[in-house]
Design a protein around this motif. Structure first.
Motif, PDB file in Angstrom:
ATOM      1  N   ASP A   1      54.835 124.925  22.462  1.00 49.73           N
ATOM      2  CA  ASP A   1      56.177 124.344  22.440  1.00 49.73           C
ATOM      3  C   ASP A   1      56.565 123.885  21.043  1.00 49.73           C
ATOM      4  OD1 ASP A   1      56.550 124.222  25.383  1.00 49.73           O
ATOM      5  OD2 ASP A   1      54.893 122.792  25.277  1.00 49.73           O
ATOM      6  N   LEU A   2      55.560 123.451  20.299  1.00 48.70           N
ATOM      7  CA  LEU A   2      55.809 122.853  18.986  1.00 48.70           C
ATOM      8  C   LEU A   2      54.990 123.573  17.926  1.00 48.70           C
ATOM      9  CD1 LEU A   2      56.555 120.415  20.936  1.00 48.70           C
ATOM     10  CD2 LEU A   2      55.554 118.926  19.225  1.00 48.70           C
ATOM     11  N   ILE A   3      55.607 123.729  16.765  1.00 46.89           N
ATOM     12  CA  ILE A   3      54.874 124.253  15.613  1.00 46.89           C
ATOM     13  C   ILE A   3      54.849 123.150  14.572  1.00 46.89           C
ATOM     14  CG2 ILE A   3      55.115 125.780  13.625  1.00 46.89           C
ATOM     15  CD1 ILE A   3      56.240 127.871  15.583  1.00 46.89           C
ATOM     16  N   CYS A   4      53.662 122.827  14.105  1.00 41.84           N
ATOM     17  CA  CYS A   4      53.548 121.816  13.049  1.00 41.84           C
ATOM     18  C   CYS A   4      53.158 122.527  11.766  1.00 41.84           C
ATOM     19  CB  CYS A   4      52.475 120.798  13.416  1.00 41.84           C
ATOM     20  SG  CYS A   4      52.008 119.719  12.058  1.00 41.84           S
ATOM     21  N   LEU A   5      53.928 122.305  10.730  1.00 45.25           N
ATOM     22  CA  LEU A   5      53.601 122.881   9.427  1.00 45.25           C
ATOM     23  C   LEU A   5      52.795 121.842   8.659  1.00 45.25           C
ATOM     24  CD1 LEU A   5      57.097 124.428   8.769  1.00 45.25           C
ATOM     25  CD2 LEU A   5      54.989 125.677   9.276  1.00 45.25           C
TER      26      LEU A   5
ATOM     27  N   LYS B   1      63.798 131.886  17.651  1.00 39.98           N
ATOM     28  CA  LYS B   1      65.172 131.768  18.182  1.00 39.98           C
ATOM     29  C   LYS B   1      65.519 130.320  18.524  1.00 39.98           C
ATOM     30  CE  LYS B   1      64.996 136.395  20.213  1.00 39.98           C
ATOM     31  NZ  LYS B   1      63.527 136.549  20.160  1.00 39.98           N
ATOM     32  N   GLY B   2      64.971 129.402  17.755  1.00 44.44           N
ATOM     33  CA  GLY B   2      65.259 127.980  17.964  1.00 44.44           C
ATOM     34  C   GLY B   2      64.683 127.430  19.254  1.00 44.44           C
ATOM     35  N   GLU B   3      63.809 128.197  19.902  1.00 50.63           N
ATOM     36  CA  GLU B   3      63.270 127.737  21.195  1.00 50.63           C
ATOM     37  C   GLU B   3      62.093 126.771  21.031  1.00 50.63           C
ATOM     38  OE1 GLU B   3      62.372 131.385  23.165  1.00 50.63           O
ATOM     39  OE2 GLU B   3      64.488 131.963  23.315  1.00 50.63           O
ATOM     40  N   LEU B   4      61.429 126.840  19.875  1.00 48.69           N
ATOM     41  CA  LEU B   4      60.292 125.941  19.626  1.00 48.69           C
ATOM     42  C   LEU B   4      60.718 124.821  18.675  1.00 48.69           C
ATOM     43  CD1 LEU B   4      58.726 128.246  20.957  1.00 48.69           C
ATOM     44  CD2 LEU B   4      56.976 127.977  19.212  1.00 48.69           C
ATOM     45  N   ALA B   5      60.118 123.658  18.835  1.00 48.00           N
ATOM     46  CA  ALA B   5      60.374 122.569  17.893  1.00 48.00           C
ATOM     47  C   ALA B   5      59.491 122.773  16.661  1.00 48.00           C
ATOM     48  CB  ALA B   5      60.063 121.233  18.547  1.00 48.00           C
ATOM     49  N   VAL B   6      60.028 122.395  15.512  1.00 45.03           N
ATOM     50  CA  VAL B   6      59.284 122.548  14.266  1.00 45.03           C
ATOM     51  C   VAL B   6      59.057 121.156  13.670  1.00 45.03           C
ATOM     52  CG1 VAL B   6      59.247 123.595  11.983  1.00 45.03           C
ATOM     53  CG2 VAL B   6      60.393 124.777  13.881  1.00 45.03           C
TER      54      VAL B   6
END
Ligand code: ADP
Ligand code: SF4
Length: 693
Positions: A167-171, A218-223
């Motif tokens: 659900d989330l991607i953490c950079l 496509k903006g579906e995951l939170a960054v």
């Protein structure tokens, strides 16, 4: 039991970009020493956090491309589609109870030596690789094509993360470990092109990569963006610059995940850092952005968590170690079961699992990383077996954990302790400078045992071998601990050294019993290399002594590199005026004098001393066990008689609690025979044809 209404705010949902977290408990990324080598073990560990009520659960660092990897440390890989299934299993486990699943993506740049992939490391600005291990490798400066390639590699990682179900991607741009920080910091970015110089330019790659993430998913995951709160040094990305950056880019990520400078600074032990120690660095940042902020601080107290939110400092309570020590922390707060919270003691034994390439363990949560390997659970006991009664001798960390786990399984437990105090070594060690939080090892277990109807605790009861046989228990565990040696025997000296009986010799047990040496000048010989030597040096200085710290190692407390404490210990000892004698060991103890030998040249020197303290090794207290074994114990109906914990093989406290758990888990279980006592995964052979020429 009901929850204190003041804690309700911790259970208010909050949006993170397109996703909504069910509460404010946010398990920030943390390593576990298992990584890509032990995928099912890691997934099952994360599942316990889902069960325990965390709103957000993250993976550890996930390396996105073979041109940047941090062997010998074992994290996750997302290098190709083949890596997706293991991470998909982890995402599924994380989401199993309504948590959001996050993946932390990392490109290590100047921090990745590529010892495994053998690729030339690529960095924002080339130079020697900056790792703990001073690898003799330099990175090449990325040109503009490399930067375009890196964006493509990130894009591929975004696609794979989404495919794996996160659900989330953490950079990752914190702790000096992620290339995003290397771009931002003038210490590691010396570029003169569009990616270097002004803060605007140094931020360019972040803007591009976040835009890429939104486009690919496509903006579906939170960054989310994980950045260091403060990088030290003249050119470091300071707290002031971080605030400028957030002011300029307040809405760039969906959430700001802020963690103090280096990993050592961020994950300080309780000896040196209190709960909530990062507050000054993070305070006020929320006002610079409309996006939520998460921060860490070894939070275990719900009151402290609520304060962070009510005072407008944080939106989410970030936790790595508190979530390891108690994966059920959120649920326990939710249900008002405060006394059941198993608080992290801040010892960093969990970190040592990663630092040594082993698998992590936790002093407090003995099930950590054994959920899949051994089927242990942090809360749910294995059902009781056929026998009924157990006797445990000794109420140190081993005996207390053995008693608690056996009692939870449903055995009738008798715990006998020779002294009037429960806790054994932690009852003593908690009185030493900086170690008070270690008392939680005893407090949690005695608190849990107290109300249990199937537990009887006898204090002031030093049992004899005959007592053991007379007590009629089905199973007996001898957990009688260990005693520090009074000669110099440990690693360097395998036999005692000549010692004049006129020289007063002390051990850690003497000092913990409150018997300080007389005289002014004390030689402390440390061939243990963990915390005890430096802690006792602090104690002696506080008692007004002049301390000569002698160690055969090239640095003090060298194993504390693995707990991220070594530099802090060195600084502390220098600051309080301890004299260091590195690469030296006593060869003879005379009257008022210690003869030292250099461990490299053998050259001798002498230092004056009124007393000597040996922090060397420990002798197991196993005489009760051996005496009982010499009797007809089986004839008196005892099924098993075992020696466990420090009484079997002295080690750190985490080894003791583990031994107690292992004994209780094994009750009425079949003997494992000649196979390992744990499940493991073996790398599958690749049946496909080589895709290389
Ligand atoms: P561990 O780390 O393995 O738990 P500790 O040294 O912390 O070991 O604890 C051992 C405990 O066993 C101490 O509290 C000690 O007082 C107790 N003990 C030692 N001998 C006996 C005995 N014969 N009967 C009961 N308790 C004992
Ligand atoms: Fe906390 Fe120590 Fe457990 Fe790590 S090993 S989580 S620091 S108690």
């Amino acid at each position: 039991m009901t929850r204190d209404p003041r804690h309700d705010i911790l259970f208010e949902p909050l949006k993170i970009g397109p996703k909504t977290a069910k509460n404010r408990f946010y398990q920030v990324p943390h390593c576990n020493g298992g990584g890509y080598r032990d995928p099912s073990a890691v997934a099952e560990m994360r599942r316990t956090k889902a069960e325990g009520g965390w709103g957000v659960i993250f993976t550890e660092q996930t390396e996105i491309h073979p041109t940047s990897e941090i062997t010998p440390f074992i994290e996750q890989h997302l290098w190709e589609d083949k890596d997706i299934p293991a991470l998909a299993a982890m995402a599924e486990a994380m989401k199993s109870h309504g948590a959001l699943a996050g993946i932390q993506l990392a490109y290590s740049g100047i921090n990745g030596p590529n010892l495994y992939s053998r690729e030339v490391p690529l960095a924002v600005t080339g130079g020697p690789i900056l790792t703990f291990t001073s690898d003799p490798v330099q990175a090449r400066t990325m040109d503009l094509q490399d930067i375009r390639d890196l964006r493509q590699w990130f894009r591929a990682a975004f696609r794979r993360s989404q495919q794996a179900g996160f659900d989330l991607i953490c950079l990752y741009g914190a702790h000096g470990f992620g290339i995003l920080q290397h771009f931002l910091s003038r210490a590691t970015n010396h570029r003169t092109d569009d990616y270097g110089g002004s803060l605007e330019n140094r931020s360019r790659f972040l803007r591009e990569v976040i835009e890429d993430a939104r486009e690919v998913t496509k903006g579906e995951l939170a960054v989310t963006l994980r950045l260091s709160l403060h990088e030290a040094g003249t050119f470091g990305f300071s707290n002031a610059e971080l605030r400028d950056f957030i002011e300029m880019h307040g809405d760039l990520p969906d959430l700001w995940d802020l963690a103090h400078g280096t990993w050592e600074a961020c994950s300080g032990t309780s000896r040196f850092k209190a709960e909530g120690a990062q507050e000054d660095l993070v305070k006020g940042i929320k006002a610079l952005t409309s996006k939520p902020v998460v921060g860490v601080g070894r939070f275990t107290s719900p009151d402290a968590m609520v304060r962070q939110i009510k005072a407008g400092i944080l939106d989410f309570i970030g936790a790595a170690r508190p979530s390891i020590a108690d994966p059920f922390l959120p649920l326990k707060v939710q249900e008002g079961r405060y006394e059941d919270i198993r608080e992290c003691i801040g010892c960093n034994i969990c970190v040592t699992g990663d630092m040594t390439g082993a698998i992590s363990r936790c002093t407090q949560n003995t099930a950590f990383m054994e959920e899949w390997r051994k089927g242990w659970h942090p809360e749910r006991p294995r059902p009781k077996g056929a026998s009924d009664t157990v006797l445990i001798v000794g109420a140190g960390p081993t005996g207390l954990e053995a008693a608690l786990q056996a009692a939870k399984r449903g055995y009738a437990v008798t715990l006998a302790e020779a002294t009037t105090t429960l806790g054994g070594r932690v009852a003593r060690e908690r009185t030493l400078p900086g170690l008070s939080a270690w008392g939680r090892v005893a407090d949690y277990r005695t608190g849990q045992l107290a109300p249990m109807a199937n537990v009887e605790i006898y204090r002031d009861s030093r049992l004899t071998p005959e007592d053991l046989l007379a007590m009629g228990a089905d199973h007996i565990a001898i957990a009688t601990g260990a005693t520090w040696r009074r000669d110099a025997v440990a690693r360097l000296h395998l036999h005692p050294i000549p010692t004049d009986p006129a020289m007063p010799v002390f051990t850690p047990d003497d000092l913990m019993a409150g018997n300080p040496p007389e005289g002014q000048r004390v030689t402390l010989y440390d061939d243990d290399h963990f915390y005890m030597g430096s802690v006792l040096a602090e104690l002696l200085v506080a008692q007004g002594k002049q301390v000569d710290f002698v160690t055969p190692a090239v640095k003090v407390a060298e194993w504390t590199d693995n707990t991220l404490e070594q530099g802090t210990i060195m600084r502390r000892l220098l600051e309080i005026g301890v004299t260091m004698h590195l690469s030296k060991a006593p060869e003879a103890i005379g009257v008022k004098e210690v003869t030292l030998g250099c461990t490299w040249t053998g050259r001798q020197s002498a230092i004056p001393a009124d007393a000597v303290v040996f922090v060397t090794s420990r002798t197991p207290n196993d005489s009760l066990f051996h005496a009982a074994r010499a009797l007809d114990w089986q004839g008196s109906g005892i099924r098993t008689l075992k020696l466990i914990g420090d009484a079997a093989a002295p080690g750190p406290i985490a080894w003791a609690t583990y031994a107690g758990r292992a004994w209780a888990e094994a009750l009425d279980q079949p003997e494992p025979g000649d196979i390992p006592t744990f499940r493991r995964e073996i790398a599958a052979l690749d049946p496909g044809p080589s895709r290389l020429p």
